[in-house]
Enzyme design. Structure first.
Site, PDB file in Angstrom:
ATOM      1  N   ASP A  62      -6.371   4.559  -5.156  1.00 35.25           N
ATOM      2  CA  ASP A  62      -7.590   4.106  -3.192  1.00 35.25           C
ATOM      3  C   ASP A  62      -7.855   5.315  -3.399  1.00 35.25           C
ATOM      4  O   ASP A  62      -8.444   5.956  -4.547  1.00 35.25           O
ATOM      5  CB  ASP A  62      -6.890   4.440  -2.233  1.00 35.25           C
ATOM      6  CG  ASP A  62      -7.880   3.606  -1.120  1.00 35.25           C
ATOM      7  OD1 ASP A  62      -6.776   2.310  -1.344  1.00 35.25           O
ATOM      8  OD2 ASP A  62      -7.610   4.028  -0.356  1.00 35.25           O
TER       9      ASP A  62
ATOM     10  N   LYS B 163       0.787  -1.087  -0.058  1.00 36.95           N
ATOM     11  CA  LYS B 163       0.081  -0.205   0.311  1.00 36.95           C
ATOM     12  C   LYS B 163       0.610   1.119  -0.313  1.00 36.95           C
ATOM     13  O   LYS B 163       2.067   0.898   0.297  1.00 36.95           O
ATOM     14  CB  LYS B 163      -1.093   0.199   1.728  1.00 36.95           C
ATOM     15  CG  LYS B 163      -2.029   0.638   1.389  1.00 36.95           C
ATOM     16  CD  LYS B 163      -3.142  -0.100   0.510  1.00 36.95           C
ATOM     17  CE  LYS B 163      -4.360   0.995   0.391  1.00 36.95           C
ATOM     18  NZ  LYS B 163      -5.504   0.230  -0.256  1.00 36.95           N
TER      19      LYS B 163
HETATM   20  N1  GLU Z   1      -6.930   0.382  -3.484  1.00 30.39           N
HETATM   21  C1  GLU Z   1      -7.837  -1.013  -3.536  1.00 30.39           C
HETATM   22  C2  GLU Z   1      -7.791  -1.587  -2.168  1.00 30.39           C
HETATM   23  O1  GLU Z   1      -7.557  -1.509  -0.859  1.00 30.39           O
HETATM   24  C3  GLU Z   1      -7.105  -1.305  -4.605  1.00 30.39           C
HETATM   25  C4  GLU Z   1      -6.506  -2.118  -5.167  1.00 30.39           C
HETATM   26  C5  GLU Z   1      -5.310  -2.505  -5.916  1.00 30.39           C
HETATM   27  O2  GLU Z   1      -6.301  -2.512  -6.698  1.00 30.39           O
HETATM   28  O3  GLU Z   1      -4.603  -2.392  -5.869  1.00 30.39           O
HETATM   29  O4  GLU Z   1      -7.998  -2.856  -2.790  1.00 30.39           O
END
Ligand code: GLU
Length: 450
Positions: free
Chosen positions: A165, A125
């Site tokens: 996100d 993340k």
């Molecule tokens: N931000 C999204 C999540 O919390 C998607 C992450 C992604 O597609 O890598 O899962």
């Protein structure tokens, strides 16, 4: 069990002031107690101590110039938490509330979420405390370029693949992709959520919201019910909320709310989806503007419940979809939902319910789908985008959507079966945490001490 307790105590000492991370870690570790009792070998391999420690954390400075020519400085983060199951995968969040603790909790959740998808992706993340609100398009571009000027050296299609996100959508992914290409000279699937003409997957934008509705449908099916004709509460007005609302309509349900940082919109006849899309996807306006076309709807300004509660959860309904942000739903909100007869909750956001709120839902034994299971459709479809990029293909919507439905049904089945195995058949929190953990932990043991 002293092992769980000691690990949590040590975390508080070694990583001070990361309250959201402790909340996420505590939930997972508490759920794992019965597993450790049954399988002491996780303890023998020190898996808990290893899994709560990120493999790598990158923190960096981002300098960019605003439209007045002033130099602005922000903090940037990428956490590469766990690569036992595949390349680090997870979104980037741009929001002024972002701290290293926020990114750490999101990265930790991502490990288990990604494991539940059954796809080869590890947990990561990232993000920044940059506030996109009120910024011009040029400022957004300069910020994204500055962010990527550091991030590019840490990522790659087989090492770490960021995505969007909160505060990061197609526009931001585009600017970051452009900068990555400029710096490396490589046109490759290093980010997901790309535009459909330049490597993106059809259905990725819709996937988190659609997936959260499919998950609700799976939970209801197990009870012999459907979403047809149900009144639904949705919070948030971003990508996840919009496509949750869209899929709810397709299922014959009636979504009556959405919300943004300034307040809650309630339209008892059902939210006007076209108008919502225009306000949020095109004009980037406040939800209040909805009333200009629908004066009969109500807009409840934020701050109505000073103790932290939220007006959106005080409206009578059958099902609720928290799609805004972490800890947006308190114990009082949970009680209000239960008192109002809500019997299905599917979380589109990451950890939107506080620990006390989760306890209320579990005690009431309603259909409760925690974020790491219910919102996994987004990251799962990101992995489908990676698969399309590496084979130089673009799949049709039907193929992506069929896979998404299958993945969500699989996640639900794993959570329900694992909950059953541990004697708490309605507890999908326990099911999600144990099922996700087992996959990651077993892979870590197979791969040795690294
Ligand atoms: N931000 C999204 C999540 O919390 C998607 C992450 C992604 O597609 O890598 O899962």
């Amino acid at each position: 069990m002293p092992y769980v307790h000691e690990t949590l105590e040590n975390l508080r000492k070694s990583s001070p002031a990361q309250t959201e991370f402790y909340q996420a870690a505590e939930e997972v570790l508490e759920c794992l107690r019965p597993l450790f009792q049954r399988s002491p070998y996780y303890h023998d391999h020190s898996i808990i101590e290893r899994i709560v420690e990120p493999e790598r954390q990158i923190m960096f400075r981002i300098c960019w110039t605003d439209d007045d020519g002033r130099v602005q400085v922000n903090k940037g983060y990428r956490i590469q938490f766990n690569s036992a199951l595949g390349p680090y995968k997870g979104g980037l969040r741009f929001h002024p509330s972002v701290t290293s603790g926020t990114i750490k909790f999101l990265g930790f959740e991502q490990i288990f979420k990604n494991a539940l998808t059954g796809l080869p992706i590890g947990g990561g993340k990232g993000g920044s405390d940059f506030d996109p609100k009120g910024k011009s398009d040029d400022e957004i571009m300069r910020f994204c370029q500055a962010f990527m000027s550091e991030l590019y050296r840490h990522i790659g299609p087989n090492t770490d693949v960021p995505a969007g996100d909160i505060g990061v959508g197609g526009r931001e992914i585009g600017y970051m992709f452009g900068q990555y290409k400029r710096l490396t000279g490589r046109y490759e699937g290093v980010l997901t959520g790309k535009g459909l003409d330049w490597g993106g997957s059809i259905g990725r934008k819709e996937a988190t919201g659609y997936g959260a509705v499919y998950f609700a449908q799976n939970m209801l099916e197990a009870l012999g019910k459907t979403l047809e004709g149900k009144t639904c509460l949705v919070s948030g007005a971003g990508n996840v909320a919009i496509y949750t609302i869209e899929k709810l309509y397709e299922m014959g349900a009636k979504p009556v709310t959405c919300s943004d940082s300034r307040g809650t919109l309630h339209d008892a006849r059902g939210i006007d989806l076209d108008l919502l899309k225009e306000l949020k996807e095109v004009k980037r306006a406040s939800l209040e503007a909805y009333l200009e076309q629908h004066p009969e709807a109500t807009y409840i300004p934020a701050g109505e419940y000073p103790e932290g509660g939220h007006a959106v959860w005080r409206i009578k309904a059958d099902a609720a979809f928290p799609c805004a942000t972490q800890n947006e739903l308190t114990a009082d909100d949970a009680q209000a939902l239960l008192d109002n007869g809500v019997y299905c909750i599917s979380e589109g956001a990451n950890m939107p319910s506080t620990a006390d709120a989760v306890d209320r839902f579990l005690e009431a034994k309603i259909a409760y789908g925690p974020g790491k299971a219910a919102n996994a459709g987004g990251v799962a479809t990101s992995q489908l985008e990676m698969a399309q990029n590496s084979s130089m293909e673009q799949w049709p919507l039907e193929k992506v959507d069929d896979k998404l439905k299958e993945i969500m049904a699989n996640i639900h089945r794993q959570c329900a079966d694992t909950a059953e195995e541990f004697g708490e058949p309605t507890n999908l929190v326990l099911g999600a945490n144990i099922a996700g953990f087992r996959k990651v932990a077993d892979a870590m043991i197979d791969q040795g001490v690294v």
